[in-house]
Enzyme design. Structure first.
Site, PDB file in Angstrom:
ATOM      1  N   CYS A  26       0.819  -1.227   0.000  1.00 41.42           N
ATOM      2  CA  CYS A  26       0.000   0.000   0.000  1.00 41.42           C
ATOM      3  C   CYS A  26       0.847   1.269   0.000  1.00 41.42           C
ATOM      4  O   CYS A  26       0.360   2.343  -0.345  1.00 41.42           O
ATOM      5  CB  CYS A  26      -0.940   0.016   1.197  1.00 41.42           C
ATOM      6  SG  CYS A  26      -2.105  -1.339   1.177  1.00 41.42           S
ATOM      7  N   HIS A  76      -3.178   7.526   2.935  1.00 40.43           N
ATOM      8  CA  HIS A  76      -3.633   6.248   2.369  1.00 40.43           C
ATOM      9  C   HIS A  76      -5.013   5.943   2.931  1.00 40.43           C
ATOM     10  O   HIS A  76      -5.252   6.073   4.133  1.00 40.43           O
ATOM     11  CB  HIS A  76      -2.633   5.155   2.762  1.00 40.43           C
ATOM     12  CG  HIS A  76      -3.089   3.774   2.442  1.00 40.43           C
ATOM     13  ND1 HIS A  76      -3.585   3.429   1.214  1.00 40.43           N
ATOM     14  CD2 HIS A  76      -3.144   2.644   3.208  1.00 40.43           C
ATOM     15  CE1 HIS A  76      -3.914   2.145   1.227  1.00 40.43           C
ATOM     16  NE2 HIS A  76      -3.658   1.653   2.428  1.00 40.43           N
ATOM     17  N   ASN A 109     -10.013   0.209   0.214  1.00 40.92           N
ATOM     18  CA  ASN A 109      -8.554   0.278   0.192  1.00 40.92           C
ATOM     19  C   ASN A 109      -8.047  -0.194  -1.180  1.00 40.92           C
ATOM     20  O   ASN A 109      -8.124  -1.377  -1.494  1.00 40.92           O
ATOM     21  CB  ASN A 109      -8.003  -0.614   1.320  1.00 40.92           C
ATOM     22  CG  ASN A 109      -6.490  -0.594   1.398  1.00 40.92           C
ATOM     23  OD1 ASN A 109      -5.816  -0.087   0.501  1.00 40.92           O
ATOM     24  ND2 ASN A 109      -5.963  -1.149   2.471  1.00 40.92           N
TER      25      ASN A 109
HETATM   26  O1  UT7 Z   1      -3.327  -0.750   4.085  1.00 40.21           O
HETATM   27  C1  UT7 Z   1      -3.151  -1.529   5.220  1.00 40.21           C
HETATM   28  C2  UT7 Z   1      -4.039  -2.707   5.026  1.00 40.21           C
HETATM   29  N1  UT7 Z   1      -4.912  -3.104   6.051  1.00 40.21           N
HETATM   30  C3  UT7 Z   1      -5.591  -2.345   6.921  1.00 40.21           C
HETATM   31  O2  UT7 Z   1      -5.446  -1.163   7.025  1.00 40.21           O
HETATM   32  C4  UT7 Z   1      -6.549  -3.051   7.823  1.00 40.21           C
HETATM   33  C5  UT7 Z   1      -6.399  -2.657   9.257  1.00 40.21           C
HETATM   34  N2  UT7 Z   1      -7.396  -3.295  10.112  1.00 40.21           N
HETATM   35  C6  UT7 Z   1      -8.696  -2.953  10.073  1.00 40.21           C
HETATM   36  O3  UT7 Z   1      -9.094  -2.096   9.299  1.00 40.21           O
HETATM   37  C7  UT7 Z   1      -9.631  -3.612  11.055  1.00 40.21           C
HETATM   38  O4  UT7 Z   1      -8.879  -4.399  11.958  1.00 40.21           O
HETATM   39  C8  UT7 Z   1     -10.722  -4.505  10.376  1.00 40.21           C
HETATM   40  C9  UT7 Z   1     -11.707  -3.617   9.666  1.00 40.21           C
HETATM   41  C10 UT7 Z   1     -10.080  -5.457   9.406  1.00 40.21           C
HETATM   42  C11 UT7 Z   1     -11.474  -5.304  11.428  1.00 40.21           C
HETATM   43  O5  UT7 Z   1     -12.051  -4.434  12.381  1.00 40.21           O
HETATM   44  P1  UT7 Z   1     -11.863  -4.735  13.929  1.00 40.21           P
HETATM   45  O6  UT7 Z   1     -12.607  -3.712  14.658  1.00 40.21           O
HETATM   46  O7  UT7 Z   1     -10.386  -4.833  14.191  1.00 40.21           O
HETATM   47  O8  UT7 Z   1     -12.594  -6.122  14.085  1.00 40.21           O
HETATM   48  P2  UT7 Z   1     -12.000  -7.516  14.590  1.00 40.21           P
HETATM   49  O9  UT7 Z   1     -11.075  -8.100  13.579  1.00 40.21           O
HETATM   50  O10 UT7 Z   1     -11.493  -7.331  15.973  1.00 40.21           O
HETATM   51  O11 UT7 Z   1     -13.316  -8.404  14.626  1.00 40.21           O
HETATM   52  C12 UT7 Z   1     -14.401  -8.132  15.517  1.00 40.21           C
HETATM   53  C13 UT7 Z   1     -15.480  -9.139  15.266  1.00 40.21           C
HETATM   54  C14 UT7 Z   1     -14.988 -10.591  15.219  1.00 40.21           C
HETATM   55  O12 UT7 Z   1     -15.976 -11.404  15.821  1.00 40.21           O
HETATM   56  P3  UT7 Z   1     -15.768 -11.963  17.313  1.00 40.21           P
HETATM   57  O13 UT7 Z   1     -14.505 -12.774  17.252  1.00 40.21           O
HETATM   58  O14 UT7 Z   1     -15.643 -10.742  18.166  1.00 40.21           O
HETATM   59  O15 UT7 Z   1     -17.009 -12.761  17.528  1.00 40.21           O
HETATM   60  C15 UT7 Z   1     -14.934 -10.889  13.750  1.00 40.21           C
HETATM   61  O16 UT7 Z   1     -15.102 -12.262  13.473  1.00 40.21           O
HETATM   62  O17 UT7 Z   1     -16.096  -8.900  13.990  1.00 40.21           O
HETATM   63  C16 UT7 Z   1     -16.111 -10.109  13.218  1.00 40.21           C
HETATM   64  N3  UT7 Z   1     -15.974  -9.765  11.813  1.00 40.21           N
HETATM   65  C17 UT7 Z   1     -17.013  -9.444  11.045  1.00 40.21           C
HETATM   66  N4  UT7 Z   1     -18.339  -9.390  11.278  1.00 40.21           N
HETATM   67  C18 UT7 Z   1     -19.132  -9.002  10.256  1.00 40.21           C
HETATM   68  C19 UT7 Z   1     -14.828  -9.673  11.089  1.00 40.21           C
HETATM   69  N5  UT7 Z   1     -15.130  -9.314   9.841  1.00 40.21           N
HETATM   70  C20 UT7 Z   1     -16.473  -9.159   9.780  1.00 40.21           C
HETATM   71  C21 UT7 Z   1     -17.358  -8.797   8.752  1.00 40.21           C
HETATM   72  N6  UT7 Z   1     -18.674  -8.716   9.030  1.00 40.21           N
HETATM   73  N7  UT7 Z   1     -16.918  -8.475   7.510  1.00 40.21           N
END
Ligand code: UT7
Length: 324
Positions: A112, A251, A281
């Site tokens: 990225c 970004h 993204n």
């Molecule tokens: O350019 C650099 C590239 N990457 C990034 O910038 C990504 C950086 N990270 C993020 O943007 C965030 O971490 C995410 C958007 C990917 C995830 O958000 P989060 O607030 O960190 O959520 P999490 O991974 O902690 O997940 C929370 C919950 C989980 O369920 P449990 O374990 O709490 O029951 C996930 O399984 O949300 C669940 N979950 C979803 N639910 C509905 C994960 N993805 C989804 C989804 N829809 N798409």
């Protein structure tokens, strides 16, 4: 001073994929995606919208704005991690597509952060090869590198391309300085395999295919800290205070990352360009697409001070200061 941007351009695929559409593919919904990422829609490539084709279309628009002909282009640097072939480079395909017969061309892969790294490459080239004109392009079709069964990642990414034409000018305009960093020890928090090795001794048992794998929560934490550090160091090195920045073009990965970064830096939100809601993204394409949109919307003018920053797989990250 350094590389002066003469024109910007971008190209987004026609097909729009909404959060509702994604809810039909994986177990997710609009409310979750919007509140956790700020993303509403993203663009997905169809036929005729390969990585090099999007890149070439963005480049044409940048050259049109710059009033530069394709024959005047001496170098094409392309930032991408989703070219349709490993070899030749995406840059060579773009050169062929444009008919840039006087240019040499190569790719940069810094995930990225690719566009910032390419911009720095181009800036340094122009400071030596004064009088040349170059194209710097960020182009991605991450839809081809996404596991469409993984709701943790498939909601985040989109396709698109952005481009700039640049030349050296002996005045106060252009790239002032960049602060670029990498930490390969953290590679396994965000990565993508290639196709399996043809050499049995080099085959990896755990190669699940060439799509993006990510520890989202960890990436989130590092991204905020790393970009904040890179920006603070750059500004202090250049003796520039945060209030003198006219527009910040970060970004576009996640609105929550951006809000946290901006609040830690003490930048007012109206001084930050955000379009992540429309495109998700787009990796190396995200900064040049945002730069082009901000430019065409008249969000900055000649003499303004711009701050761009990025973070991506590697990890790679950094920031650049430009006088428009
Ligand atoms: O350019 C650099 C590239 N990457 C990034 O910038 C990504 C950086 N990270 C993020 O943007 C965030 O971490 C995410 C958007 C990917 C995830 O958000 P989060 O607030 O960190 O959520 P999490 O991974 O902690 O997940 C929370 C919950 C989980 O369920 P449990 O374990 O709490 O029951 C996930 O399984 O949300 C669940 N979950 C979803 N639910 C509905 C994960 N993805 C989804 C989804 N829809 N798409």
């Amino acid at each position: 001073m350094g590389a002066v941007i003469l024109g910007t351009g971008s190209c987004l695929p026609e097909k729009i994929l909404s959060n509702h559409d994604l809810g039909k593919i994986v177990d997710t919904n609009d409310e979750w995606i919007l509140s956790r990422t700020g993303i509403s829609t993203r663009r997905i490539s169809g036929q005729g919208e390969a990585t090099y084709q999007l890149g070439a279309a963005a480049a044409r628009k940048a050259m049109e704005m710059a009033e530069v002909t394709v024959e005047e282009i001496d170098l094409i640097i392309v930032a991408t991690m989703s070219a349709h072939m490993l070899m030749p480079s995406c840059a060579c395909f773009i050169q062929k597509e444009l008919g840039a017969v006087n240019a040499f061309a190569y790719d940069v892969n810094a995930a990225c952060s690719g566009f910032l790294f390419a911009l720095d490459n181009g800036d340094k080239f122009l400071r030596v090869e004064k009088g040349k004109k170059i194209l710097i392009i960020g182009t991605e079709t991450l839809s081809s590198r996404t596991n469409w069964e993984d709701r943790n990642t498939c909601i985040l990414f989109g396709d698109g391309a952005g481009a700039v034409v640049a030349e050296y000018q002996d005045n106060e305009r252009g790239v002032i300085a960049s602060n670029l960093l990498s930490d390969g020890t953290l590679w396994n928090l965000l990565y993508m395999h290639t196709a399996p090795s043809c050499n049995p001794d080099l085959q990896l048992a755990d190669n699940p295919g060439s799509h993006i794998l990510m520890e989202g929560r960890e990436v989130f934490k590092y991204a905020v800290k790393a970009m904040e550090g890179a920006i603070r160091d750059l500004l202090s090195r250049e003796n520039v205070d945060m209030d003198s920045i006219d527009l910040m073009i970060p970004h576009q990965a996640n609105i929550r990352i951006l809000r946290k970064l901006v609040s830690r830096l003490g930048v007012k939100e109206e001084k930050v360009f955000i379009n992540v809601q429309k495109y998700g993204n787009t990796s190396a394409a995200s900064v040049p697409i945002a730069l082009d949109e901000a430019n065409r919307e008249g969000r900055f003018k000649r003499g303004d001070l711009l701050l761009v920053c990025s973070f991506g797989g590697g990890f790679t990250w950094g920031a650049s200061l430009l006088r428009w």
